[in-house]
Design an enzyme around this catalytic site. Structure first.
Site, PDB file in Angstrom:
ATOM      1  N   ASP A   1      12.109   3.490 -10.966  1.00  0.00           N
ATOM      2  CA  ASP A   1      12.789   3.349  -9.632  1.00  0.00           C
ATOM      3  C   ASP A   1      13.778   2.231  -9.318  1.00  0.00           C
ATOM      4  O   ASP A   1      14.152   2.234  -8.059  1.00  0.00           O
ATOM      5  CB  ASP A   1      11.399   3.206  -8.623  1.00  0.00           C
ATOM      6  CG  ASP A   1      10.607   4.822  -8.530  1.00  0.00           C
ATOM      7  OD1 ASP A   1      11.352   5.797  -8.784  1.00  0.00           O
ATOM      8  OD2 ASP A   1       9.918   4.629  -8.164  1.00  0.00           O
TER       9      ASP A   1
ATOM     10  N   ASP B   1       7.087   4.200  -9.798  1.00  0.00           N
ATOM     11  CA  ASP B   1       7.007   4.067 -11.240  1.00  0.00           C
ATOM     12  C   ASP B   1       8.326   3.199 -11.698  1.00  0.00           C
ATOM     13  O   ASP B   1       9.255   2.908 -10.969  1.00  0.00           O
ATOM     14  CB  ASP B   1       7.269   5.569 -11.744  1.00  0.00           C
ATOM     15  CG  ASP B   1       8.785   6.296 -11.624  1.00  0.00           C
ATOM     16  OD1 ASP B   1       9.482   5.794 -12.751  1.00  0.00           O
ATOM     17  OD2 ASP B   1       9.033   6.633 -10.805  1.00  0.00           O
TER      18      ASP B   1
ATOM     19  N   ASP C   1      -0.365  -3.755  -4.039  1.00  0.00           N
ATOM     20  CA  ASP C   1      -1.726  -2.907  -4.261  1.00  0.00           C
ATOM     21  C   ASP C   1      -1.168  -1.383  -3.557  1.00  0.00           C
ATOM     22  O   ASP C   1      -1.729  -0.885  -2.655  1.00  0.00           O
ATOM     23  CB  ASP C   1      -2.923  -3.416  -3.320  1.00  0.00           C
ATOM     24  CG  ASP C   1      -4.242  -2.753  -3.967  1.00  0.00           C
ATOM     25  OD1 ASP C   1      -4.296  -2.757  -5.147  1.00  0.00           O
ATOM     26  OD2 ASP C   1      -5.081  -2.483  -3.274  1.00  0.00           O
TER      27      ASP C   1
ATOM     28  N   HIS D   1      -8.085  -4.916  -0.739  1.00  0.00           N
ATOM     29  CA  HIS D   1      -6.758  -4.088  -0.707  1.00  0.00           C
ATOM     30  C   HIS D   1      -5.800  -5.196  -0.118  1.00  0.00           C
ATOM     31  O   HIS D   1      -4.593  -5.065  -0.701  1.00  0.00           O
ATOM     32  CB  HIS D   1      -6.859  -2.949   0.312  1.00  0.00           C
ATOM     33  CG  HIS D   1      -5.679  -2.037   0.122  1.00  0.00           C
ATOM     34  ND1 HIS D   1      -5.275  -1.576  -0.852  1.00  0.00           N
ATOM     35  CD2 HIS D   1      -5.161  -1.340   1.317  1.00  0.00           C
ATOM     36  CE1 HIS D   1      -4.181  -0.799  -0.628  1.00  0.00           C
ATOM     37  NE2 HIS D   1      -4.032  -0.758   0.743  1.00  0.00           N
TER      38      HIS D   1
ATOM     39  N   SER E   1       0.794  -1.088   0.075  1.00  0.00           N
ATOM     40  CA  SER E   1      -0.038  -0.111  -0.002  1.00  0.00           C
ATOM     41  C   SER E   1       0.854   1.090   0.066  1.00  0.00           C
ATOM     42  O   SER E   1       1.589   1.617  -1.016  1.00  0.00           O
ATOM     43  CB  SER E   1      -1.018  -0.180   1.201  1.00  0.00           C
ATOM     44  OG  SER E   1      -1.768   1.051   1.162  1.00  0.00           O
TER      45      SER E   1
ATOM     46  N   ARG F   1       5.662   9.106  -6.367  1.00  0.00           N
ATOM     47  CA  ARG F   1       5.181   7.636  -6.324  1.00  0.00           C
ATOM     48  C   ARG F   1       6.037   6.800  -6.952  1.00  0.00           C
ATOM     49  O   ARG F   1       6.923   6.931  -7.596  1.00  0.00           O
ATOM     50  CB  ARG F   1       3.640   7.681  -7.244  1.00  0.00           C
ATOM     51  CG  ARG F   1       3.614   7.993  -8.613  1.00  0.00           C
ATOM     52  CD  ARG F   1       2.379   7.832  -9.205  1.00  0.00           C
ATOM     53  NE  ARG F   1       2.430   7.912 -10.766  1.00  0.00           N
ATOM     54  CZ  ARG F   1       3.013   7.058 -11.526  1.00  0.00           C
ATOM     55  NH1 ARG F   1       3.693   6.186 -11.249  1.00  0.00           N
ATOM     56  NH2 ARG F   1       2.926   7.576 -12.816  1.00  0.00           N
TER      57      ARG F   1
END
Length: 456
Positions: free
Chosen positions: A209, A206, A190, A260, A166, A204
């Site tokens: 990374d 991507d 997730d 989730h 998460s 974030r």
């Protein structure tokens, strides 16, 4: 007076006891391994980061050893020659230890000979979600400093695998960004959606990374991110509404979190089991279910990606494509894996209306069904069916023609056609199996046929 035999025994045992005490008395006591558990924080404490790094090793997978700032991690059993896996949890609403973490670490150490480091940031991830989001950059910097010490010891960047759950997935992305994409792998389970769907690549997870980035999406309509964020993005059951999860808010907390957390449990299952969790690239989930994405030629040149500790997810091409959406179905319970098959029906005679046929596979009292639609004035319809057993273990296929609704009279329509099936991936027609004779299907009646497929 004769000597008492018990007195001789007493002195003999006393001498042995004295020798044993004397022989060990000079030796230093064996140090006891100190195990540290995750922290617990209340809502008022959830602002400070207080990150802890807990080392788990193959020799003691149940004991997390706290890595102190000034300590040499090698003295705790860290093996520089092994790969290193960092596990980063996400938002902790109640400030408690993640319920899945112990099983996750045990499964990791069972599946791989590696150092496992759990990042405990319960303090910084509890309370208000947006406060936890603000701590992502701080935690990313702290983890980066921690990794820099490992690199000094001789650990290579490419041997580091970050697994983030998460919000933890974006923490992993932040760390990877600080290392200019040279870490070996990042797995996002997730990845969180709120505050990140429209975030910049720097904020974030991507594909840039790490050398390989993968993400497993299971709750894209609620807590998970909708957009692809890796080289390969698995959209399990379309990425939302997981089978077996509550569909009503009356189920309470489970309704909010089940979809989730399914990504975590699927990954644990992939670590624990050898059954395949293979996925197939496609433009959408609807197109996949319609049977239009049967192989992995484009863009993977036939190497279908798989969930689990498989190098580059089983993808064997260079350079890696980016943000490829792949789809798979699962069962509602562990081990979740299924075998995907193409099912087809060929009408011998055209019809002026859509023809719907329900196909059911049976094996060992387990049944799986799918309904395929043949459009009007067309002969061919197809779809994807998922079954827990491979095709060669399926004993029977049932076919049922679903007529159009006629309230005033019974539909006695009969359709005649050929039924065929093939396991995915379908590279050619060599593994396609058809029933030997055309099938007569009368409206609303089920026809059963034995299915004999050789295991290879």
């Amino acid at each position: 007076m004769a000597p008492d035999p018990w007195e001789g025994c007493f002195w003999s045992w006393g001498l042995l006891l004295w020798l044993s005490v004397g022989s060990t008395g000079d030796a230093p006591p064996t140090p006891q391994t100190k195990c540290t558990d995750f922290q617990n924080a209340n809502l008022l404490q959830g602002t400070n980061l207080k990150a802890h790094f807990l080392l788990f090793t193959p020799s003691d997978p149940l004991c997390g050893q706290l890595v102190e700032e000034s300590s040499d991690i090698r003295n705790l059993g860290f093996n520089v020659t092994l790969g290193t896996k960092l596990v980063i949890h996400g938002f902790r609403a109640l400030g408690t230890k993640p319920s899945w973490i112990d099983k996750f670490i045990s499964a990791l150490l069972q599946a791989a000979d590696a150092n496992v480091i759990a990042v405990d940031w319960v303090y910084g991830s509890t309370g208000v979600y947006f406060s936890a989001v603000e701590n992502v950059v701080k935690l990313g910097l702290e983890i980066s400093r921690f990794l820099s010490k490992l690199l000094v010891l001789g650990v290579s960047e490419s041997s580091i695998h970050i697994i983030g759950v998460s919000l933890g997935a974006h923490v992993g992305g932040m760390v990877g960004h600080f290392y200019k994409g040279q870490l070996g792998q990042i797995t996002g389970l997730d990845p969180a959606g709120p505050e990140y769907t429209r975030a910049s690549l720097e904020e974030r997870l991507d594909p840039g990374d790490a050398l390989f980035v993968e993400a497993i999406h299971t709750d894209t309509d609620n807590l998970g991110i909708r957009i692809p964020v890796g080289h390969v993005d698995y959209y399990v059951n379309g990425g939302q509404d997981q089978p077996g999860c509550p569909t009503s808010i009356s189920a309470g907390y489970s309704y909010l979190i089940c979809d989730h957390m399914r990504a975590v449990h699927i990954y644990i299952s992939a670590l624990e089991n050898s059954c395949p969790l293979m996925a197939f690239p496609c433009t959408s989930y609807k197109v996949f279910l319609a049977g239009h994405c049967l192989d992995c030629f484009n863009p993977f040149l036939l190497s279908c990606p798989r969930i689990g500790l498989v190098e580059q997810g089983g993808v064997k091409i260079e350079p890696l494509p980016k943000e490829v959406k792949v789809y798979l179905l699962t069962t509602s319970t562990a081990p979740y894996c299924v075998h995907h098959s193409l099912v087809e029906f060929y009408l011998l005679k055209l019809r002026n209306q859509d023809t719907c046929i329900t196909v059911t596979f049976l094996s060992s009292s387990v049944a799986s069904s799918v309904t395929i639609t043949i459009p009007r004035q067309q002969r061919h319809g197809k779809g994807i069916i998922a079954h827990p057993s491979p095709q060669c273990q399926i004993n029977q296929v049932k076919l049922k023609f679903q007529p159009s609704n006629r309230v005033w009279k019974k539909d006695r329509t009969i359709v005649i056609g050929m039924f065929c099936t093939a396991p995915l991936p379908v590279h050619d027609n060599r593994r396609t199996v058809c029933l030997p004779e055309p099938v007569n299907l009368q409206a609303s009646e089920t026809v059963s046929h034995d299915l004999k497929i050789t295991c290879i």
